[in-house]
Every structure is written in structure tokens, then in C-alpha cells.
Scaffold this motif. Structure first.
Motif, PDB file in Angstrom:
ATOM      1  N   LYS A 234       4.404   2.986  -5.038  1.00 46.86           N
ATOM      2  CA  LYS A 234       3.391   3.222  -6.072  1.00 46.86           C
ATOM      3  C   LYS A 234       2.699   1.916  -6.460  1.00 46.86           C
ATOM      4  CE  LYS A 234       2.533   5.448 -10.543  1.00 46.86           C
ATOM      5  NZ  LYS A 234       1.454   6.370 -10.146  1.00 46.86           N
ATOM      6  N   ASP A 235       3.460   0.824  -6.500  1.00 48.89           N
ATOM      7  CA  ASP A 235       2.879  -0.494  -6.784  1.00 48.89           C
ATOM      8  C   ASP A 235       1.839  -0.841  -5.710  1.00 48.89           C
ATOM      9  OD1 ASP A 235       2.786  -3.270  -7.929  1.00 48.89           O
ATOM     10  OD2 ASP A 235       3.642  -3.747  -5.972  1.00 48.89           O
ATOM     11  N   TYR A 236       2.197  -0.620  -4.452  1.00 45.34           N
ATOM     12  CA  TYR A 236       1.287  -0.920  -3.349  1.00 45.34           C
ATOM     13  C   TYR A 236       0.021  -0.057  -3.435  1.00 45.34           C
ATOM     14  CZ  TYR A 236      -0.667  -0.718   1.361  1.00 45.34           C
ATOM     15  OH  TYR A 236      -1.524  -0.723   2.430  1.00 45.34           O
ATOM     16  N   VAL A 237       0.190   1.236  -3.673  1.00 43.80           N
ATOM     17  CA  VAL A 237      -0.956   2.143  -3.719  1.00 43.80           C
ATOM     18  C   VAL A 237      -1.852   1.861  -4.920  1.00 43.80           C
ATOM     19  CG1 VAL A 237      -1.640   4.559  -4.016  1.00 43.80           C
ATOM     20  CG2 VAL A 237       0.146   3.961  -2.390  1.00 43.80           C
ATOM     21  N   THR A 238      -1.255   1.510  -6.052  1.00 48.17           N
ATOM     22  CA  THR A 238      -2.062   1.182  -7.229  1.00 48.17           C
ATOM     23  C   THR A 238      -2.978  -0.005  -6.931  1.00 48.17           C
ATOM     24  OG1 THR A 238      -0.346   2.012  -8.727  1.00 48.17           O
ATOM     25  CG2 THR A 238      -1.967   0.513  -9.660  1.00 48.17           C
ATOM     26  N   GLY A 239      -2.440  -1.019  -6.244  1.00 38.26           N
ATOM     27  CA  GLY A 239      -3.265  -2.156  -5.846  1.00 38.26           C
ATOM     28  C   GLY A 239      -4.332  -1.766  -4.852  1.00 38.26           C
ATOM     29  N   ALA A 240      -3.983  -0.857  -3.916  1.00 35.11           N
ATOM     30  CA  ALA A 240      -4.947  -0.417  -2.905  1.00 35.11           C
ATOM     31  C   ALA A 240      -6.092   0.377  -3.542  1.00 35.11           C
ATOM     32  CB  ALA A 240      -4.245   0.436  -1.849  1.00 35.11           C
ATOM     33  N   ILE A 241      -5.780   1.177  -4.565  1.00 33.88           N
ATOM     34  CA  ILE A 241      -6.818   1.933  -5.277  1.00 33.88           C
ATOM     35  C   ILE A 241      -7.735   0.980  -6.037  1.00 33.88           C
ATOM     36  CG2 ILE A 241      -7.231   3.541  -7.186  1.00 33.88           C
ATOM     37  CD1 ILE A 241      -4.647   5.007  -6.299  1.00 33.88           C
ATOM     38  N   ILE A 251     -17.206   9.070  -0.643  1.00 31.19           N
ATOM     39  CA  ILE A 251     -16.021   8.428  -1.223  1.00 31.19           C
ATOM     40  C   ILE A 251     -15.424   7.458  -0.216  1.00 31.19           C
ATOM     41  CG2 ILE A 251     -13.706   8.822  -2.151  1.00 31.19           C
ATOM     42  CD1 ILE A 251     -14.655  11.617  -2.986  1.00 31.19           C
ATOM     43  N   GLY A 252     -15.366   6.188  -0.578  1.00 25.99           N
ATOM     44  CA  GLY A 252     -14.804   5.167   0.300  1.00 25.99           C
ATOM     45  C   GLY A 252     -13.285   5.161   0.246  1.00 25.99           C
ATOM     46  N   PRO A 253     -12.658   4.368   1.122  1.00 26.36           N
ATOM     47  CA  PRO A 253     -11.200   4.347   1.213  1.00 26.36           C
ATOM     48  C   PRO A 253     -10.558   3.353   0.262  1.00 26.36           C
ATOM     49  CG  PRO A 253     -12.110   2.954   2.910  1.00 26.36           C
ATOM     50  CD  PRO A 253     -13.289   3.538   2.172  1.00 26.36           C
ATOM     51  N   VAL A 254      -9.262   3.544   0.034  1.00 26.15           N
ATOM     52  CA  VAL A 254      -8.479   2.504  -0.622  1.00 26.15           C
ATOM     53  C   VAL A 254      -8.377   1.331   0.347  1.00 26.15           C
ATOM     54  CG1 VAL A 254      -7.179   4.191  -1.963  1.00 26.15           C
ATOM     55  CG2 VAL A 254      -6.251   3.379   0.217  1.00 26.15           C
ATOM     56  N   ASP A 255      -8.057   0.153  -0.169  1.00 24.68           N
ATOM     57  CA  ASP A 255      -7.954  -1.045   0.665  1.00 24.68           C
ATOM     58  C   ASP A 255      -6.504  -1.262   1.082  1.00 24.68           C
ATOM     59  OD1 ASP A 255      -8.029  -3.457   1.934  1.00 24.68           O
ATOM     60  OD2 ASP A 255      -8.946  -4.567   0.275  1.00 24.68           O
ATOM     61  N   HIS A 256      -6.172  -0.851   2.296  1.00 19.90           N
ATOM     62  CA  HIS A 256      -4.796  -0.971   2.776  1.00 19.90           C
ATOM     63  C   HIS A 256      -4.362  -2.419   2.945  1.00 19.90           C
ATOM     64  CE1 HIS A 256      -6.140   3.069   4.054  1.00 19.90           C
ATOM     65  NE2 HIS A 256      -4.931   3.397   3.647  1.00 19.90           N
TER      66      HIS A 256
END
Length: 267
Positions: A234-241, A251-256
């Protein structure tokens, strides 16, 4: 020095924001070796899904056996499985593998396009979910699978109980579509964790679900417990969002790759 090995069984997103492409980018960012079994090919971009073609079951089986029998695997993540036949075949393959399994019961795309045949829902409930170490449905998928509609944080526990009745060890109910703070519920029916994160004012969130499930599988492959793996993911995904970016007309992507500059094992 060998790396943890994670296998994604999912559909291809030609736009690169979700599906197999998002899964492999996530695995790279988190320091594991990503491998893939492609179940379907989509024509997809920032505005939606223009077409989808499932692969033959024989092709799905051959990809899985080819990878697992030679390279081996430490965790499996499933995404878009398209049909009842593919769901059943994947469940049979996973049952004989004996590693942690993250099931993302992908039913619809970010744009509302159907990615799972209605006839496959029963197979998902009775064949695949019972094998899941963690199931990660969003609120639309909870409603599809169980008929439970979540309208507030108070409904998350009821939704979790409904999904757990199908047999996964843990369920993560993703409450990102609720208003206010982004809150998810992780529970095995006994232990319960409410995971909160600030909501970022960014519409570019394509691939969030695929990315989260792949991040959980990556952390489980490293040997983390389910609660530890989900928190790190969740920490990783929150940063990616937060770092999601515009791409195309929709709609663009999250930054992996947002976390590539840090230690992959860092909390």
C-alpha cells in the motif's frame, strides 16, 4: 545471488498502464524477478478497452508449466482471467504449486469495460478464491462476486465476511472508491487491519489494482507475512498514485518507477 520469483497470470494491456505490463514494472521496482502467463490480449489505451481476445486454455497451461517447471516460483498473482475455462485451468495449476497466491478478481476495467465473462464468476468463487492467500477485490468486484454493495467505511467488514465465505485466507477490501481518506480493510476473519492513506488529487490512476496485487505478491515472495506485505504494498501504491502522470487523452497510469531510487526492502 538469486532473487525472489513472482509469476503474474493476467491479460496484456497494450497501453502499458495495467495488466501484465503493470505487474512486471511493479516487480522490477520491488526487486523481484517477474515472469508472466498471458491469458488475454487487449486493445487498450487511456480512454478504455477497444477489444479483448482470450488465449486458448492450452496456451495458458503451456506458459505456466514452462516457467514453473524450469525456473520455479515463490509467489503467484492472478489478474484478468477472462473465461470460466481459464479460471478453472489456472486454479488447477496453482493448486499444485504450493506458494502464496494473490487473487485480484478483475471484473471490470478502470473505464467500466467488462474483463470477465459472467459465466466465469462461479468458477472464480468456487475454484480460485479458495486457493488465495490474499484476495484483493475493489468495491465493484465485491458487488459482482457477493452482491454486497459498500457505500461507507462501516460496510467494509460485511463485504470482507462475504468474500471470506468463499475460502481465501485473507481478504483486502479496497475502499479507494469511497469518498474521503483512502481506506482498505485487511482481515482473515479474526485479525483486522484498517489501512489508511491520504487521497491524492490525481485522476491518473490507471493500473492501481494490478499494481497493488503485484506488490503484495512481490513482498510475500520475499518472505513477509500477509499484514507486512500488504502494508508495504500500500505504501508503494500510494507513492505510485501520487506520481501518476498524464498519457493520451484519458486516464493516465500510476508511476511504477517512482520508488526505484530507494532500497526495495525499505518501509
Amino acid at each position: 545471488m538469486s532473487r525472489p520469483r513472482v509469476l503474474t497470470v493476467a491479460g496484456s494491456d497494450s497501453g502499458g498502464g495495467a495488466g501484465i505490463q503493470a505487474d512486471l514494472k511493479t516487480m522490477l521496482a520491488l526487486g523481484v524477478h517477474g515472469m508472466s502467463v498471458i491469458t488475454a490480449v487487449t486493445a487498450q489505451n487511456s480512454t478504455g478497452v477497444q477489444g479483448a481476445w482470450e488465449l486458448p486454455v492450452a496456451a495458458v497451461r503451456a506458459q505456466y508449466r514452462s516457467v514453473v517447471d524450469d525456473i520455479g516460483v515463490d509467489a503467484v498473482k492472478t489478474g484478468m482471467l477472462a473465461s470460466a475455462e481459464i479460471v478453472g485451468a489456472v486454479a488447477e495449476l496453482i493448486a499444485g504449486t504450493g506458494v502464496p497466491v494473490v487473487v485480484d478478481p478483475v471484473g471490470v476495467s478502470k473505464h467500466g469495460d467488462s474483463l470477465l465473462a459472467v459465466s466465469a464468476l462461479d468458477a472464480m468463487r468456487t475454484e480460485l478464491l479458495p486457493l488465495a492467500t490474499v484476495a484483493t477485490p475493489n468495491l465493484d468486484e465485491v458487488a459482482q462476486l457477493t452482491g454486497v454493495h459498500v457505500e461507507s467505511e462501516a460496510d467494509l467488514r460485511r463485504a470482507a465476511a462475504a468474500v471470506l465465505s468463499y475460502g481465501p485466507r485473507w481478504v483486502l477490501i479496497k475502499g479507494g472508491h469511497l469518498p474521503g481518506e483512502a481506506v482498505d480493510l485487511l482481515t482473515d476473519g479474526t485479525d483486522e487491519f484498517l489501512l489508511r492513506a491520504p487521497r491524492h488529487d490525481n485522476r491518473h490512476t490507471h493500473g492501481t489494482g494490478c499494481t497493488l496485487a503485484s506488490a503484495i505478491a512481490s513482498e510475500l515472495a520475499k518472505g513477509r507475512s500477509v499484514p507486512e506485505a500488504v502494508r508495504a504494498a500500500k505504501d508503494y501504491v500510494t507513492g505510485a498514485i501520487a506520481a501518476g502522470f498524464a498519457l493520451g487523452a484519458g486516464i493516465g497510469p500510476v508511476d511504477h518507477g517512482w520508488a526505484l531510487g530507494r532500497d526495495p526492502g525499505q518501509d
